[in-house]
Design a protein around this motif. Structure first.
Motif, PDB file in Angstrom:
ATOM      1  N   ASN A  28       0.847  -1.186   0.000  1.00 43.15           N
ATOM      2  CA  ASN A  28       0.000   0.000   0.000  1.00 43.15           C
ATOM      3  C   ASN A  28       0.886   1.242   0.000  1.00 43.15           C
ATOM      4  O   ASN A  28       0.480   2.305  -0.478  1.00 43.15           O
ATOM      5  N   LEU A  29       2.076   1.099   0.577  1.00 33.30           N
ATOM      6  CA  LEU A  29       3.147   2.079   0.430  1.00 33.30           C
ATOM      7  C   LEU A  29       4.186   1.427  -0.468  1.00 33.30           C
ATOM      8  O   LEU A  29       5.034   0.664  -0.012  1.00 33.30           O
ATOM      9  N   PRO A  30       4.131   1.662  -1.778  1.00 38.74           N
ATOM     10  CA  PRO A  30       5.006   0.952  -2.711  1.00 38.74           C
ATOM     11  C   PRO A  30       6.456   1.401  -2.629  1.00 38.74           C
ATOM     12  O   PRO A  30       6.742   2.521  -2.184  1.00 38.74           O
ATOM     13  N   PRO A  31       7.389   0.561  -3.035  1.00 42.17           N
ATOM     14  CA  PRO A  31       8.811   0.921  -3.043  1.00 42.17           C
ATOM     15  C   PRO A  31       9.056   2.207  -3.826  1.00 42.17           C
ATOM     16  O   PRO A  31       8.542   2.386  -4.923  1.00 42.17           O
ATOM     17  N   GLY A  32       9.820   3.112  -3.209  1.00 43.71           N
ATOM     18  CA  GLY A  32      10.158   4.364  -3.853  1.00 43.71           C
ATOM     19  C   GLY A  32       9.245   5.519  -3.509  1.00 43.71           C
ATOM     20  O   GLY A  32       9.560   6.669  -3.798  1.00 43.71           O
ATOM     21  N   GLN A  33       8.104   5.258  -2.867  1.00 40.00           N
ATOM     22  CA  GLN A  33       7.154   6.331  -2.568  1.00 40.00           C
ATOM     23  C   GLN A  33       7.656   7.192  -1.413  1.00 40.00           C
ATOM     24  O   GLN A  33       8.181   6.692  -0.430  1.00 40.00           O
ATOM     25  N   SER A  34       7.464   8.505  -1.532  1.00 41.08           N
ATOM     26  CA  SER A  34       7.825   9.404  -0.445  1.00 41.08           C
ATOM     27  C   SER A  34       6.761   9.325   0.650  1.00 41.08           C
ATOM     28  O   SER A  34       5.586   9.035   0.386  1.00 41.08           O
ATOM     29  N   ILE A  35       7.179   9.598   1.874  1.00 44.26           N
ATOM     30  CA  ILE A  35       6.272   9.519   3.015  1.00 44.26           C
ATOM     31  C   ILE A  35       6.736  10.546   4.038  1.00 44.26           C
ATOM     32  O   ILE A  35       7.938  10.733   4.237  1.00 44.26           O
ATOM     33  N   SER A  36       5.797  11.215   4.677  1.00 49.23           N
ATOM     34  CA  SER A  36       6.167  12.252   5.637  1.00 49.23           C
ATOM     35  C   SER A  36       5.616  11.944   7.020  1.00 49.23           C
ATOM     36  O   SER A  36       4.547  11.341   7.159  1.00 49.23           O
ATOM     37  N   GLU A  37       6.357  12.382   8.031  1.00 48.39           N
ATOM     38  CA  GLU A  37       5.922  12.198   9.411  1.00 48.39           C
ATOM     39  C   GLU A  37       4.587  12.884   9.651  1.00 48.39           C
ATOM     40  O   GLU A  37       3.690  12.328  10.290  1.00 48.39           O
ATOM     41  N   GLN A  38       4.450  14.103   9.127  1.00 50.71           N
ATOM     42  CA  GLN A  38       3.238  14.869   9.380  1.00 50.71           C
ATOM     43  C   GLN A  38       2.015  14.203   8.767  1.00 50.71           C
ATOM     44  O   GLN A  38       0.948  14.151   9.384  1.00 50.71           O
ATOM     45  N   ASP A  39       2.152  13.689   7.549  1.00 53.12           N
ATOM     46  CA  ASP A  39       1.008  13.035   6.902  1.00 53.12           C
ATOM     47  C   ASP A  39       0.545  11.816   7.692  1.00 53.12           C
ATOM     48  O   ASP A  39      -0.655  11.586   7.862  1.00 53.12           O
ATOM     49  N   VAL A  40       1.502  11.018   8.167  1.00 59.23           N
ATOM     50  CA  VAL A  40       1.157   9.816   8.935  1.00 59.23           C
ATOM     51  C   VAL A  40       0.531  10.213  10.267  1.00 59.23           C
ATOM     52  O   VAL A  40      -0.480   9.636  10.688  1.00 59.23           O
ATOM     53  N   ALA A  41       1.121  11.212  10.931  1.00 56.05           N
ATOM     54  CA  ALA A  41       0.591  11.667  12.216  1.00 56.05           C
ATOM     55  C   ALA A  41      -0.836  12.178  12.065  1.00 56.05           C
ATOM     56  O   ALA A  41      -1.710  11.891  12.890  1.00 56.05           O
ATOM     57  N   THR A  42      -1.093  12.911  10.997  1.00 60.95           N
ATOM     58  CA  THR A  42      -2.436  13.441  10.753  1.00 60.95           C
ATOM     59  C   THR A  42      -3.426  12.319  10.468  1.00 60.95           C
ATOM     60  O   THR A  42      -4.549  12.313  10.987  1.00 60.95           O
ATOM     61  N   GLN A  43      -3.003  11.354   9.661  1.00 60.03           N
ATOM     62  CA  GLN A  43      -3.897  10.259   9.296  1.00 60.03           C
ATOM     63  C   GLN A  43      -4.262   9.405  10.502  1.00 60.03           C
ATOM     64  O   GLN A  43      -5.409   8.971  10.640  1.00 60.03           O
ATOM     65  N   LEU A  44      -3.300   9.180  11.400  1.00 56.08           N
ATOM     66  CA  LEU A  44      -3.544   8.334  12.569  1.00 56.08           C
ATOM     67  C   LEU A  44      -3.990   9.130  13.793  1.00 56.08           C
ATOM     68  O   LEU A  44      -4.296   8.545  14.837  1.00 56.08           O
ATOM     69  N   ARG A  45      -3.961  10.476  13.669  1.00 52.03           N
ATOM     70  CA  ARG A  45      -4.345  11.353  14.772  1.00 52.03           C
ATOM     71  C   ARG A  45      -3.460  11.130  16.001  1.00 52.03           C
ATOM     72  O   ARG A  45      -3.938  10.952  17.124  1.00 52.03           O
ATOM     73  N   VAL A  46      -2.168  11.114  15.745  1.00 47.40           N
ATOM     74  CA  VAL A  46      -1.185  10.983  16.812  1.00 47.40           C
ATOM     75  C   VAL A  46      -0.161  12.104  16.659  1.00 47.40           C
ATOM     76  O   VAL A  46      -0.142  12.809  15.645  1.00 47.40           O
ATOM     77  N   SER A  47       0.698  12.271  17.646  1.00 51.56           N
ATOM     78  CA  SER A  47       1.753  13.271  17.541  1.00 51.56           C
ATOM     79  C   SER A  47       2.859  12.761  16.619  1.00 51.56           C
ATOM     80  O   SER A  47       2.891  11.576  16.259  1.00 51.56           O
ATOM     81  N   ARG A  48       3.771  13.635  16.246  1.00 53.24           N
ATOM     82  CA  ARG A  48       4.833  13.239  15.330  1.00 53.24           C
ATOM     83  C   ARG A  48       5.909  12.400  16.012  1.00 53.24           C
ATOM     84  O   ARG A  48       6.655  11.679  15.339  1.00 53.24           O
ATOM     85  N   THR A  49       5.986  12.459  17.359  1.00 56.31           N
ATOM     86  CA  THR A  49       7.059  11.734  18.061  1.00 56.31           C
ATOM     87  C   THR A  49       7.013  10.228  17.817  1.00 56.31           C
ATOM     88  O   THR A  49       8.027   9.633  17.424  1.00 56.31           O
ATOM     89  N   PRO A  50       5.875   9.528  18.030  1.00 52.94           N
ATOM     90  CA  PRO A  50       5.867   8.080  17.758  1.00 52.94           C
ATOM     91  C   PRO A  50       6.078   7.759  16.282  1.00 52.94           C
ATOM     92  O   PRO A  50       6.614   6.703  15.945  1.00 52.94           O
TER      93      PRO A  50
END
Length: 238
Positions: A28-50
């Motif tokens: 679902n996250l294919p090889p080579g795809q960019s990913i950001s801490e903020q996007d993941v934190a926003t999607q999971l509704r968590v802080s950026r630290t974990p």
């Protein structure tokens, strides 16, 4: 990305790590795809630290490439790691299958047979994700039945690139699911009938299939794979 529920007693850090690793292996996250801490934190509704901690751990497992001043990318599939994982599984699993064919608990044998029935259902529903989970569970049951569960857990720590190749193949070749199911049936038959020769022959065929798949997939999906070790940090914006 596939959103999963947080398990009871699972910390947020553990949950974020499991969520990211599952989505990387499941492509679902294919090889080579960019990913950001903020996007993941926003999607999971968590802080950026974990999320940052999960990124670091996945980077140490060679599943993320963190490039200073540029960004973070899902690592391309490393065929050297695939072949190393295959070697480890082949070496250890042949011995485990031999033990299973000599003596295997009836409860675990029942679990294997139940697993086969569920795999048949997955094929009818074309659910490759669940089929893969049941495939993994089946091999785990065999190791557990031989009192080698910790060895299986150890293998899982190095199987990420190997498993991404398996997932990539399952997603693209529904017609091969029947072949995999038949090999699983043969493994269960070998264990049930204490047929060591059949067990070793089947597991050899089963695990070596990834080598054939790898050659085909590198031709068809070359942008998902590293071409050389020196290119590990040369992820392009594809």
């Amino acid at each position: 990305m596939l959103i999963i529920e947080q398990n009871p007693h699972e910390s947020i850090r553990e949950y974020v790590y499991r969520f990211l690793k599952l989505n990387i292996i499941d492509l679902n996250l294919p090889p080579g795809q960019s990913i950001s801490e903020q996007d993941v934190a926003t999607q999971l509704r968590v802080s950026r630290t974990p999320v940052r901690e999960a990124f670091i751990k996945l980077s140490q497992e060679n599943l993320l490439d963190i490039i200073p001043q540029k960004g973070t990318y899902v690592s391309l599939i490393d065929t050297d790691q695939v072949e190393e994982s295959k070697f480890a599984r082949e070496t250890l699993e042949k011995e485990v299958i031999q033990q299973a064919c000599a003596d295997f608990p009836s409860e675990e044998l029942f679990q294997l047979q139940s697993c086969l029935a569920l795999q048949e259902l997955c094929i009818s529903e074309k659910n490759y994700h669940r089929f893969f989970e049941l495939d993994e569970n089946m091999h785990s049951i065999i190791f557990k039945g031989c009192k080698k569960a910790r060895i299986w857990n150890m293998l899982q720590l190095m199987n990420a690139h190997y498993n991404r190749v398996r997932i990539l193949n399952l997603k693209g070749k529904e017609f091969e699911w029947d072949q995999l199911l038949e090999q699983h049936r043969e493994l269960v038959k070998a264990i049930r009938e204490k047929d060591v020769a059949l067990g070793k022959r089947t597991i050899d065929l089963h695990l070596n299939k990834v080598v054939v798949d790898l050659e085909h997939l590198r031709k068809e999906q070359g942008h998902y794979f590293l071409t050389t070790k020196q290119q590990v940090f040369t992820v392009t914006n594809k």
